[in-house]
Design a protein around this motif. Sequence first.
Motif, PDB file in Angstrom:
ATOM      1  N   ASP A  47     -10.394  -1.302  -9.139  1.00 11.44           N
ATOM      2  CA  ASP A  47     -10.483  -0.826  -7.758  1.00 11.44           C
ATOM      3  C   ASP A  47      -9.354  -1.328  -6.871  1.00 11.44           C
ATOM      4  N   ARG A  48      -8.502  -2.183  -7.389  1.00 13.80           N
ATOM      5  CA  ARG A  48      -7.324  -2.618  -6.643  1.00 13.80           C
ATOM      6  C   ARG A  48      -6.085  -1.812  -7.003  1.00 13.80           C
ATOM      7  N   THR A  49      -6.207  -0.963  -8.014  1.00 13.74           N
ATOM      8  CA  THR A  49      -5.044  -0.186  -8.444  1.00 13.74           C
ATOM      9  C   THR A  49      -5.195   1.315  -8.204  1.00 13.74           C
ATOM     10  N   ASN A  74     -14.091  -4.697 -10.682  1.00 10.81           N
ATOM     11  CA  ASN A  74     -13.902  -4.844  -9.238  1.00 10.81           C
ATOM     12  C   ASN A  74     -12.573  -5.526  -8.905  1.00 10.81           C
ATOM     13  N   TRP A 100       0.815  -1.215   0.000  1.00 15.13           N
ATOM     14  CA  TRP A 100       0.000   0.000   0.000  1.00 15.13           C
ATOM     15  C   TRP A 100       0.852   1.270   0.000  1.00 15.13           C
ATOM     16  N   ARG A 133      -2.002   3.158  -5.297  1.00 16.33           N
ATOM     17  CA  ARG A 133      -3.433   3.415  -5.434  1.00 16.33           C
ATOM     18  C   ARG A 133      -3.741   4.907  -5.454  1.00 16.33           C
TER      19      ARG A 133
END
Length: 305
Positions: free
Chosen positions: A110-112, A106, A46, A262
């Motif tokens: 939304d994970r990047t 999804n 993250w 992100r």
Amino acid sequence: MTDQDREPTAHSGEPHSRHDDDAAGAEQQKNPATDRLKVISQWRPWEPSEPAPYVLDSIDAHGAPPEDHGPTPVAPPAESAQIGLEHFTDPGRRRMRAIARKIFFNGLVDRTITRRVERKPGAEVLSGACVVVANHSSHLDAPLIMSSLPVNLRQHVATGVAADYFFTTWYKKLFTQLVFNAFPIDRKGAGENRGLSRKLLSAGIPVLVFPEGTRSKDGRMREFKVGAAALASSIKVPVLPVALIGAHEAMPRDTSWPRRGRPPVVVAIGEPLTVRENESTVAFNERIQATVRSLYREYRPLIDQ
């Protein structure tokens, strides 16, 4: 060996030598499994590997000339013209698209990136045929918009894509049709598919188009071509303006993957616009552009929150 050379172990209480401790420590240091565990424990997915880019305060190009993207390739009309209305209305195809979109949107988008969606009240209740337009500066644009629309539009929206890029090979065509419910657009405006978007709207299917015609290199919005405004005016359907904030910085042109960490992106969906009485196509087009710029300015502060 004296008693001073012996120490109790932590587990059994049995004595052992310091030499045994050193050997065990050396063996642990050489253990590949332990080394991998150390690497995994130190990894922070993250945390960005590069500084977060500054998002433009405005997408107004301030009269800058159109960007030079070279000559527009000729679309392959024979291949792309084989798509009919049934590709967009068949229930089986719709179910397949819903599954593919859920996996792609999804599971990947939304994970990047870190997305925030803002919708005006009129957008929430809009249904049926409409022309969705937005600024265009990233490969993230279409999936971000399609998955951010209200549910009653999201399930049916079809995306206009460049025929000369996405419909030149069977695998590109298959992917864009399956995930984006794509229909081909000749960017020169003379292709055999110029009437397909009209047929889709007449059948009650909303369409997503990018009136700039291609992605911006610097993130600033260039002049809209009048096609979307003319299409909405002629069929008497509303235009739904969308401003994408941070998408260019998250995945600039000529990159194949979003930045690590992100990065934040805001999808701002405005009030539907309809052509006014005695309003020319050019004037309507200018009003659409002004609304997209205004949405960008209004919601740009959310990026920094």
